[in-house]
Design an enzyme around this catalytic site. Structure first.
Site, PDB file in Angstrom:
ATOM      1  N   LEU A  23      53.122  52.652  -6.346  1.00  0.00           N
ATOM      2  CA  LEU A  23      53.996  53.796  -6.124  1.00  0.00           C
ATOM      3  C   LEU A  23      54.376  54.390  -7.487  1.00  0.00           C
ATOM      4  O   LEU A  23      54.485  53.663  -8.477  1.00  0.00           O
ATOM      5  CB  LEU A  23      55.249  53.364  -5.348  1.00  0.00           C
ATOM      6  CG  LEU A  23      54.947  52.870  -3.924  1.00  0.00           C
ATOM      7  CD1 LEU A  23      56.193  52.268  -3.279  1.00  0.00           C
ATOM      8  CD2 LEU A  23      54.396  54.010  -3.061  1.00  0.00           C
ATOM      9  N   GLU A  33      64.783  52.663   1.106  1.00  0.00           N
ATOM     10  CA  GLU A  33      63.691  53.557   1.494  1.00  0.00           C
ATOM     11  C   GLU A  33      62.600  52.726   2.182  1.00  0.00           C
ATOM     12  O   GLU A  33      62.048  53.117   3.201  1.00  0.00           O
ATOM     13  CB  GLU A  33      63.154  54.270   0.242  1.00  0.00           C
ATOM     14  CG  GLU A  33      62.420  55.569   0.503  1.00  0.00           C
ATOM     15  CD  GLU A  33      61.037  55.401   1.075  1.00  0.00           C
ATOM     16  OE1 GLU A  33      60.649  56.208   1.930  1.00  0.00           O
ATOM     17  OE2 GLU A  33      60.334  54.451   0.688  1.00  0.00           O
TER      18      GLU A  33
END
Ligand SMILES: NC(=O)c1ccc[n+]([C@@H]2O[C@H](COP(=O)([O-])OP(=O)(O)OC[C@H]3O[C@@H](n4cnc5c(N)ncnc54)[C@H](OP(=O)(O)O)[C@@H]3O)[C@@H](O)[C@H]2O)c1
Length: 187
Positions: A23, A33
Site C-alpha cells: 500500500l 480502515e
C-alpha cells in the site's frame, strides 16, 4: 444470474493504490480502515453463506502470509500463468468472467456477495462490467508515492451515494492521515 458486483479500494488523491507491491502509505497502518475493509467484505447478507473476494495474483501476494487466505471469505485468485491456486488460496481463475462463472456454478449454493479487491486491471474490468456495480472507496486525503492506479471513476457512469448502511459518513483520521469513506453506484 444478475448480481451486484462490489469493488473496494483505498485510494490517494492521484488515484494511486499501490507502491512496490504494498500500500502507498506502508509502513503506516490504517487499522480502522482495514477493519472497515474486513467488515464490508466478510459480512454476508444471507446467514450461512460466505462472501467471495476476487483478486489479482499480485494483490494476493501483497497480503501478509499470515493473513492469507482472507478469513471467512472464499478467496479467488486470478492468474494467466498459474495452473493451480497459490498456496492457501481457495480457487484459481484464468480470467474475470471465469471467476464469476465459478461463483454462479460450483459456488452457487454457498457464495453470497462478490467483492473485487484489486488490483488495477481487475478494478477496471469490474467497473466496466454490465449490471449494478458498487464501489466502496476510501479517499485518503494525503498524497503518497504510487506506481499502481485505480481507473478514473467517471461521473457519467457512477454517482456518489449520499450515505450507505454500515459506512461511516464522518471524516476519519489515523496516525495523522485523514480519510473518508465513499460509496459509488453505477448509473
Ligand atoms: N489501495 C488498495 O485498496 C489496494 C487494493 C489492492 C491492491 N493494492 C495494491 O496494488 C498492487 C497490486 O495490484 P496490481 O494492479 O499491480 O496487480 P494485481 O491486479 O493484483 O495482479 C496482477 C496479476 O494478476 C493477474 N491478473 C490480473 N487481471 C487478470 C485477468 N483479468 N485475468 C487473469 N489474470 C489476471 C495476472 O497474474 P499473472 O501474471 O500470474 O498472470 C497479473 O499479472 C499492490 O501494490 C497492492 O498493495 C492496493
Amino acid at each position: 444470474m444478475t448480481r451486484v458486483l462490489n469493488g473496494i479500494v483505498a485510494v490517494c488523491p492521484n488515484l494511486g493504490i499501490g507502491k512496490d507491491g504494498k500500500l502507498p502509505w506502508h509502513p503506516v497502518r490504517l487499522s480502522n480502515e482495514f477493519a472497515h475493509f474486513r467488515k464490508m467484505t466478510s459480512t454476508p447478507s444471507v446467514a450461512g453463506r460466505q462472501n467471495v473476494v476476487i483478486m489479482g495474483r499480485k494483490t494476493w501476494f501483497s497480503i501478509p502470509e499470515k493473513n492469507r487466505p482472507l478469513k471467512d471469505r472464499i478467496n479467488i485468485v486470478l492468474s494467466r500463468e498459474y495452473k493451480t491456486p497459490p498456496a492457501g488460496a481457495h480457487y484459481l481463475a484464468a480470467d474475470f468472467s471465469s471467476a464469476l462463472k465459478l461463483v454462479d456454478t460450483e459456488l452457487a449454493e454457498r457464495a453470497d456477495q462478490v467483492w473485487v479487491i484489486g488490483g488495477s486491471s481487475l478494478y477496471k474490468e469490474m467497473m466496466e462490467s454490465p449490471g449494478t456495480r458498487r464501489l466502496f472507496v476510501t479517499q485518503i486525503l494525503q498524497q503518497f508515492d504510487c506506481d499502481t492506479f485505480l481507473p478514473e471513476i467517471s461521473p457519467e457512469k457512477y454517482r456518489l451515494l449520499p450515505e450507505f448502511p454500515g459506512v461511516p459518513a464522518e471524516p476519519q483520521e489515523e496516525n495523522g492521515i485523514q480519510y473518508r469513506f465513499e460509496v459509488y453506484e453505477s448509473i
